[in-house]
Design a protein around this motif. Sequence first.
Motif, PDB file in Angstrom:
ATOM      1  N   UNK A  52       2.430  -1.342   5.563  1.00 33.92           N
ATOM      2  CA  UNK A  52       1.328  -0.383   5.459  1.00 33.92           C
ATOM      3  C   UNK A  52       0.054  -1.030   5.962  1.00 33.92           C
ATOM      4  N   UNK A  53      -0.668  -0.299   6.808  1.00 39.23           N
ATOM      5  CA  UNK A  53      -1.941  -0.784   7.326  1.00 39.23           C
ATOM      6  C   UNK A  53      -3.103  -0.386   6.423  1.00 39.23           C
ATOM      7  N   UNK A  54      -3.125   0.878   6.003  1.00 35.88           N
ATOM      8  CA  UNK A  54      -4.195   1.364   5.134  1.00 35.88           C
ATOM      9  C   UNK A  54      -3.760   2.684   4.519  1.00 35.88           C
ATOM     10  N   UNK A 106       0.962  -6.000  15.318  1.00 33.60           N
ATOM     11  CA  UNK A 106       1.495  -6.603  14.086  1.00 33.60           C
ATOM     12  C   UNK A 106       0.497  -6.598  12.939  1.00 33.60           C
ATOM     13  N   UNK A 107      -0.281  -5.528  12.830  1.00 34.12           N
ATOM     14  CA  UNK A 107      -1.169  -5.400  11.688  1.00 34.12           C
ATOM     15  C   UNK A 107      -0.419  -4.899  10.472  1.00 34.12           C
ATOM     16  N   UNK A 108      -1.085  -4.871   9.335  1.00 36.04           N
ATOM     17  CA  UNK A 108      -0.488  -4.332   8.128  1.00 36.04           C
ATOM     18  C   UNK A 108       0.156  -5.380   7.244  1.00 36.04           C
ATOM     19  N   UNK A 109       0.536  -4.946   6.047  1.00 38.76           N
ATOM     20  CA  UNK A 109       1.163  -5.835   5.067  1.00 38.76           C
ATOM     21  C   UNK A 109       2.461  -5.217   4.570  1.00 38.76           C
ATOM     22  N   UNK A 110       3.503  -6.037   4.495  1.00 43.99           N
ATOM     23  CA  UNK A 110       4.778  -5.581   3.941  1.00 43.99           C
ATOM     24  C   UNK A 110       4.643  -5.454   2.430  1.00 43.99           C
ATOM     25  N   UNK A 111       5.077  -4.329   1.892  1.00 43.35           N
ATOM     26  CA  UNK A 111       5.012  -4.091   0.453  1.00 43.35           C
ATOM     27  C   UNK A 111       6.370  -3.590  -0.026  1.00 43.35           C
ATOM     28  N   UNK A 112       6.579  -3.607  -1.320  1.00 45.14           N
ATOM     29  CA  UNK A 112       7.822  -3.101  -1.878  1.00 45.14           C
ATOM     30  C   UNK A 112       7.797  -1.570  -1.911  1.00 45.14           C
ATOM     31  N   UNK A 113       8.959  -0.970  -2.072  1.00 41.22           N
ATOM     32  CA  UNK A 113       9.012   0.483  -2.213  1.00 41.22           C
ATOM     33  C   UNK A 113       8.353   0.920  -3.513  1.00 41.22           C
ATOM     34  N   UNK A 114       8.407   0.068  -4.536  1.00 46.88           N
ATOM     35  CA  UNK A 114       7.705   0.368  -5.784  1.00 46.88           C
ATOM     36  C   UNK A 114       6.197   0.438  -5.551  1.00 46.88           C
ATOM     37  N   UNK A 115       5.682  -0.488  -4.749  1.00 53.03           N
ATOM     38  CA  UNK A 115       4.252  -0.461  -4.437  1.00 53.03           C
ATOM     39  C   UNK A 115       3.895   0.743  -3.579  1.00 53.03           C
ATOM     40  N   UNK A 116       4.780   1.112  -2.662  1.00 52.30           N
ATOM     41  CA  UNK A 116       4.531   2.303  -1.845  1.00 52.30           C
ATOM     42  C   UNK A 116       4.500   3.549  -2.729  1.00 52.30           C
ATOM     43  N   UNK A 117       5.386   3.618  -3.709  1.00 56.19           N
ATOM     44  CA  UNK A 117       5.371   4.737  -4.646  1.00 56.19           C
ATOM     45  C   UNK A 117       4.055   4.778  -5.414  1.00 56.19           C
TER      46      UNK A 117
END
Length: 305
Positions: free
Chosen positions: A54-56, A97-108
Amino acid sequence: MPGYQALHESGELARRAERAYALLRDCTVCPQECHVDRLAGETGFCRSGSLPIVSSYGPHFGEEPPLVGRNGSGTIFFAHCNMRCIFCQNYEISQCRGGAAISCEDLAEVMLQIERRGCHNINFVSPSHFIPQILRAVDIAAAQGLGIPLVYNSGGYDSADSLRLLDGVVDIYMPDAKYGRDDVALALSKAPDYVERMQAALREMHRQVGDLVVEDGIAVRGMIVRHLVLPENLASSEVVMRFIAEELSRDSYVNVMAQYRPAWKAAEGGMEPAFTALQRPITAAEYRYAVRCAMESGLHRGFFQ
């Protein structure tokens, strides 16, 4: 109750997520069909692995009026892309290659935060390469009461098979219909067979949600199609508009976009002679031509720029 809530309660949404994740092991999530094992950390064209990137995120007021309403569209900008448009205005997100990898829990949790901020919808921007992760995150968020419409906002280069996993999950589809010619799509966006893939994807999207439905000025279900006018009609607007009118619906809501400007590699020059027009903005006459193509095809909703 949103469709995804019912799918969550029946367990079907979790099963869809599992089926989608299976595609990542030999990745065919999008039309690039890279056949890499993203679950093992391999990356293909989209340079993305097993986690959403996710970038923002947050309220956005620059989308189409039926999405924005009073409180904004709750956009989640995914990083990377399954196309490489040489004129991309968001190239820092899509190609650098911007953005940060997050968990699906964090995306929720991001989705729930957006809802708490009063946004009218969750707007997934550039989601084509993250369909499995989106399904899993929606299932997690639905368990915690998420209840606003979901918008799938893509470049139109989507797999119809992957989109079928979103049937009943996505409320509003907002794809681009970028090109009417495959050779131009390949040269400008590195998207093989774009026209066939885009048309199949838009047919599937329309089958699922139909034409745009607006209640009290806010979109609740249906489809918005975007078409960016390019200099010297490189987008073949007449082909695109004819397809939308004849194979989707003459009641389709179409945003004919006038904001093309040279960006990314198109601003640097050194391109093939056939595409040097991309080094300038479009003219008023070029925009009027695209709108005329839409109207002559029988389309009548949108064109508001």
